[in-house]
Design an enzyme around this catalytic site. Structure first.
Site, PDB file in Angstrom:
ATOM      1  N   ARG A  80      -0.782  13.277  32.857  1.00  0.00           N
ATOM      2  CA  ARG A  80      -0.631  11.892  32.609  1.00  0.00           C
ATOM      3  C   ARG A  80      -1.624  11.202  33.534  1.00  0.00           C
ATOM      4  NH1 ARG A  80       4.668  10.899  32.058  1.00  0.00           N
ATOM      5  NH2 ARG A  80       4.797  11.543  29.983  1.00  0.00           N
ATOM      6  N   GLY A  81      -1.609  10.955  34.684  1.00  0.00           N
ATOM      7  CA  GLY A  81      -2.465  10.643  35.845  1.00  0.00           C
ATOM      8  C   GLY A  81      -3.818  10.662  35.524  1.00  0.00           C
TER       9      GLY A  81
END
Length: 349
Positions: free
Chosen positions: A287-288
């Site tokens: 996600r990052g």
């Protein structure tokens, strides 16, 4: 009635807000690309969190909706339509189309799941054979902004429901074997005071960006904020008029950036370096990486460029990663500084 209400309750202009650049940038990037995944704003009491969020909505262009539809259905996009509207289109029925202000929904702290998601009238469904559904706050927030003040005090289960809907763009309500699904695509903005506790890491990680705001220390800036507020309260109409041109300029910049976003390019080597940073910082999942890439593209679009630069990534990477780092109680280095140090090392910046 809407016009009258807006006249009665003037909104503090976004462009007149002094300081809090980190928060303002996070909000602007999310309205350019809602797929970034929302913003979590943490800061002490009285730092203007609610004022800035409400000011943001005033910047946004109106949206086209089907008149009388409780879901703010987009008449041209099936992904953002309710079943009723889709059925009318399939049956070649004529739709009444209007433009309305981008919706902003405030979620009260004591809200129940039924109030948030909506309720199914089981008796009516059984007796009349119809899916009798009373839409909730998620329906009202479709294609707009859902703002939760003190989100860290909200029940974890409810936060989970909000994050699920924000990520998928749909809300599903199931009761007694009856299932209702409707579009719920909104920008989730949560704010809270760190003194009252943080969100659980699993939930925090699902917010796209994390902005920290602090009380300004510089006396001249503090004086300016007080003066701005006094001028606004004394004569809101005159104060709003003073910033009208800047507001229009910023609105047009956002509209242009939304269009430009489709054409933005980010080189493979930059993506590789973003992933290298995430890997070095032991960020769980991908996600990052994805959020950092999206936010960098949105920033390039906002600045009217078609190519992402290392500077774009440096500007937004702390906002995208600081809340995804594992906290070490013995560590005296702020997570934001850790992200910046790692960036400089990887990019030789």
């Amino acid at each position: 009635m809407n016009k009258k209400t807006s006249e009665q309750r003037p909104v503090f202009p976004f462009t007149s807000i002094v300081g809090q650049e980190e928060m303002k940038l996070s909000l602007i990037l999310n309205v350019i690309d809602p797929k970034i995944g929302g913003v979590m704003i943490m800061g002490e009491r009285g730092t203007g969190k609610s004022t800035i969020v409400r000011a943001l909505v005033d910047l946004l262009p109106p949206i086209t909706v089907v008149e009388g539809d409780p879901y703010n259905s987009d008449p041209y996009n099936p992904e953002l339509m309710s079943d009723d509207v889709l059925e009318k289109i399939n049956n070649k029925q004529e739709l009444s189309i209007i433009k309305v202000k981008t919706p902003m929904v405030d979620l009260p702290l004591g809200a129940t799941e039924d109030r948030v998601c909506g309720t199914i009238d089981i008796e009516k469904a059984i007796s009349e054979g119809k899916k009798a559904f009373e839409p909730g706050l998620l329906a009202q927030a479709n294609r707009g902004i859902l703002y939760v003040d003190e989100v860290n005090l909200l029940d974890d289960h409810l936060v989970d429901v909000l994050l699920d809907s924000a990520a998928s763009g749909w809300n599903t309500v199931e009761r007694e074997g009856i299932s209702i699904c409707h579009p719920a695509r909104f920008i989730l903005i949560g704010s809270g005071n760190p003194e009252e506790g943080e969100l659980r890491p699993q939930l925090l990680d699902r917010f796209g960006m994390h902005a920290q705001i602090k009380t300004l220390k510089e006396p001249n800036l503090r004086v300016k904020i007080v003066q701005q507020r006094e001028l606004f309260e004394k004569n809101p109409k005159e104060f709003i008029e003073k910033y009208k041109e800047e507001q229009i300029k910023l609105t047009n910049k956002i509209i242009n950036a939304r269009e430009l976003l489709k054409t933005i390019n980010i080189k493979y080597e930059l993506l590789e370096k973003i992933s290298q940073i995430c890997s070095s910082l032991n960020v769980d999942g991908l996600r990052g990486d994805m959020v950092t890439s999206r936010a960098a593209k949105a920033l390039a679009a906002f600045e009217n460029r078609t190519e992402v630069t290392p500077k774009d990534i440096y500007t937004i990477i702390t906002l995208c990663l600081r809340h995804r780092l594992r906290k070490d109680p013995l560590d005296d280095i702020d997570n934001g500084l850790k992200v910046q140090e790692c960036f400089k090392k990887v990019f030789s910046y």
